[in-house]
Design a protein around this motif. Structure first.
Motif, mmCIF file in Angstrom:
data_model
loop_
_atom_site.group_PDB
_atom_site.id
_atom_site.type_symbol
_atom_site.label_atom_id
_atom_site.label_comp_id
_atom_site.label_asym_id
_atom_site.label_seq_id
_atom_site.Cartn_x
_atom_site.Cartn_y
_atom_site.Cartn_z
ATOM 1 N N MET A 7 -10.244 1.198 4.952
ATOM 2 C CA MET A 7 -8.999 1.899 5.157
ATOM 3 C C MET A 7 -9.294 3.339 5.542
ATOM 4 O O MET A 7 -10.180 3.954 4.970
ATOM 5 N N GLY A 8 -8.590 3.833 6.513
ATOM 6 C CA GLY A 8 -8.726 5.232 6.855
ATOM 7 C C GLY A 8 -9.320 5.505 8.208
ATOM 8 O O GLY A 8 -9.206 6.611 8.698
ATOM 9 N N TYR A 9 -9.978 4.526 8.825
ATOM 10 C CA TYR A 9 -10.552 4.782 10.141
ATOM 11 C C TYR A 9 -9.457 5.100 11.150
ATOM 12 O O TYR A 9 -9.567 6.029 11.916
ATOM 13 N N LEU A 10 -8.389 4.314 11.130
ATOM 14 C CA LEU A 10 -7.226 4.569 11.964
ATOM 15 C C LEU A 10 -6.004 4.678 11.065
ATOM 16 O O LEU A 10 -5.916 3.985 10.049
ATOM 17 N N PRO A 11 -5.051 5.519 11.407
ATOM 18 C CA PRO A 11 -3.835 5.605 10.595
ATOM 19 C C PRO A 11 -3.083 4.274 10.602
ATOM 20 O O PRO A 11 -3.063 3.566 11.609
ATOM 21 N N LEU A 12 -2.515 3.928 9.482
ATOM 22 C CA LEU A 12 -1.727 2.699 9.391
ATOM 23 C C LEU A 12 -0.353 2.914 10.012
ATOM 24 O O LEU A 12 0.253 3.959 9.816
ATOM 25 N N PRO A 13 0.154 1.915 10.723
ATOM 26 C CA PRO A 13 1.538 2.025 11.185
ATOM 27 C C PRO A 13 2.476 1.986 9.987
ATOM 28 O O PRO A 13 2.085 1.552 8.901
ATOM 29 N N GLU A 14 3.696 2.420 10.176
ATOM 30 C CA GLU A 14 4.641 2.515 9.065
ATOM 31 C C GLU A 14 4.803 1.185 8.337
ATOM 32 O O GLU A 14 4.797 1.146 7.105
ATOM 33 N N ASP A 15 4.935 0.080 9.069
ATOM 34 C CA ASP A 15 5.107 -1.213 8.414
ATOM 35 C C ASP A 15 3.826 -1.657 7.707
ATOM 36 O O ASP A 15 3.866 -2.324 6.678
ATOM 37 N N GLY A 16 2.646 -1.252 8.228
ATOM 38 C CA GLY A 16 1.379 -1.561 7.568
ATOM 39 C C GLY A 16 1.229 -0.806 6.261
ATOM 40 O O GLY A 16 0.771 -1.359 5.258
ATOM 41 N N ALA A 17 1.613 0.464 6.252
ATOM 42 C CA ALA A 17 1.552 1.262 5.026
ATOM 43 C C ALA A 17 2.505 0.703 3.984
ATOM 44 O O ALA A 17 2.168 0.614 2.798
ATOM 45 N N SER A 18 3.675 0.287 4.412
ATOM 46 C CA SER A 18 4.654 -0.290 3.494
ATOM 47 C C SER A 18 4.141 -1.613 2.923
ATOM 48 O O SER A 18 4.288 -1.885 1.726
ATOM 49 N N ALA A 19 3.528 -2.441 3.769
ATOM 50 C CA ALA A 19 2.999 -3.728 3.303
ATOM 51 C C ALA A 19 1.858 -3.522 2.305
ATOM 52 O O ALA A 19 1.789 -4.206 1.277
ATOM 53 N N LEU A 20 0.966 -2.561 2.591
ATOM 54 C CA LEU A 20 -0.120 -2.282 1.654
ATOM 55 C C LEU A 20 0.425 -1.763 0.339
ATOM 56 O O LEU A 20 -0.059 -2.138 -0.737
ATOM 57 N N PHE A 21 1.440 -0.920 0.390
ATOM 58 C CA PHE A 21 2.059 -0.431 -0.840
ATOM 59 C C PHE A 21 2.617 -1.604 -1.661
ATOM 60 O O PHE A 21 2.476 -1.641 -2.878
ATOM 61 N N GLN A 22 3.233 -2.567 -0.992
ATOM 62 C CA GLN A 22 3.793 -3.717 -1.708
ATOM 63 C C GLN A 22 2.690 -4.516 -2.410
ATOM 64 O O GLN A 22 2.862 -4.966 -3.544
ATOM 65 N N VAL A 23 1.553 -4.682 -1.760
ATOM 66 C CA VAL A 23 0.424 -5.391 -2.375
ATOM 67 C C VAL A 23 -0.070 -4.624 -3.595
ATOM 68 O O VAL A 23 -0.257 -5.203 -4.675
ATOM 69 N N ILE A 24 -0.286 -3.319 -3.439
ATOM 70 C CA ILE A 24 -0.754 -2.494 -4.559
ATOM 71 C C ILE A 24 0.262 -2.515 -5.691
ATOM 72 O O ILE A 24 -0.092 -2.643 -6.868
ATOM 73 N N ASN A 25 1.528 -2.423 -5.356
ATOM 74 C CA ASN A 25 2.580 -2.417 -6.368
ATOM 75 C C ASN A 25 2.626 -3.743 -7.140
ATOM 76 O O ASN A 25 2.827 -3.750 -8.344
ATOM 77 N N GLN A 26 2.441 -4.862 -6.441
ATOM 78 C CA GLN A 26 2.459 -6.164 -7.103
ATOM 79 C C GLN A 26 1.244 -6.337 -8.030
ATOM 80 O O GLN A 26 1.338 -6.992 -9.063
ATOM 81 N N ARG A 27 0.105 -5.768 -7.654
ATOM 82 C CA ARG A 27 -1.116 -5.907 -8.451
ATOM 83 C C ARG A 27 -1.197 -4.888 -9.587
ATOM 84 O O ARG A 27 -1.985 -5.054 -10.518
ATOM 85 N N TYR A 28 -0.389 -3.846 -9.520
ATOM 86 C CA TYR A 28 -0.440 -2.757 -10.492
ATOM 87 C C TYR A 28 -0.293 -3.297 -11.908
ATOM 88 O O TYR A 28 0.643 -4.022 -12.223
ATOM 89 N N LEU A 29 -1.241 -2.991 -12.775
ATOM 90 C CA LEU A 29 -1.306 -3.386 -14.183
ATOM 91 C C LEU A 29 -1.473 -4.888 -14.398
ATOM 92 O O LEU A 29 -1.441 -5.347 -15.532
ATOM 93 N N LYS A 30 -1.667 -5.659 -13.332
ATOM 94 C CA LYS A 30 -1.853 -7.103 -13.481
ATOM 95 C C LYS A 30 -3.273 -7.538 -13.150
ATOM 96 O O LYS A 30 -3.794 -8.459 -13.765
ATOM 97 N N SER A 31 -3.869 -6.917 -12.157
ATOM 98 C CA SER A 31 -5.194 -7.301 -11.690
ATOM 99 C C SER A 31 -5.974 -6.068 -11.265
ATOM 100 O O SER A 31 -5.399 -5.046 -10.936
ATOM 101 N N SER A 32 -7.271 -6.239 -11.227
ATOM 102 C CA SER A 32 -8.127 -5.165 -10.734
ATOM 103 C C SER A 32 -8.062 -5.118 -9.216
ATOM 104 O O SER A 32 -7.889 -6.133 -8.560
ATOM 105 N N THR A 33 -8.211 -3.923 -8.679
ATOM 106 C CA THR A 33 -8.208 -3.731 -7.236
ATOM 107 C C THR A 33 -9.349 -2.797 -6.880
ATOM 108 O O THR A 33 -9.502 -1.744 -7.481
ATOM 109 N N ILE A 34 -10.147 -3.210 -5.911
ATOM 110 C CA ILE A 34 -11.213 -2.356 -5.395
ATOM 111 C C ILE A 34 -10.826 -1.969 -3.986
ATOM 112 O O ILE A 34 -10.500 -2.824 -3.167
#
Length: 90
Positions: free
Chosen positions: A1-28
């Motif tokens: 992550m970070g080589y190219l900026p994420l498009p708005e819908d990509g950033a939103s989708a990644l946020f949804q993944v992180i939000n769903q995993r928050y306090l439930k699973s480990s994320t690297i």
């Protein structure tokens, strides 16, 4: 992550993944962008702050400085060429 900026819908989708995993699973997550520069990578300060809030809560952050492992071969070849040695022949 970070080589190219994420498009708005990509950033939103990644946020949804992180939000769903928050306090439930480990994320690297690996990135070449410093935490202070995430706004530029996501294009939205609110999304970046919300994602960082979830990622950094109970997190262990490992900063790695030094030469790139993937570029090691290219750097060795460039060094050999500077010395006038063909690395594939010798």
């Amino acid at each position: 992550m970070g080589y190219l900026p994420l498009p708005e819908d990509g950033a939103s989708a990644l946020f949804q993944v992180i939000n769903q995993r928050y306090l439930k699973s480990s994320t690297i997550l690996t990135t070449n962008v410093g935490i202070a520069d995430w706004v530029g990578a996501f294009g939205d300060a609110t999304v970046a702050a919300a994602m960082l809030d979830r990622l950094l809560h109970r997190a262990a952050v490992a900063g790695i400085d030094g030469p790139s492992y993937r570029l090691r071969g290219h750097q060795n070849q460039a060094d050999a060429m500077r010395k006038g040695v063909n690395p594939r022949v010798s």
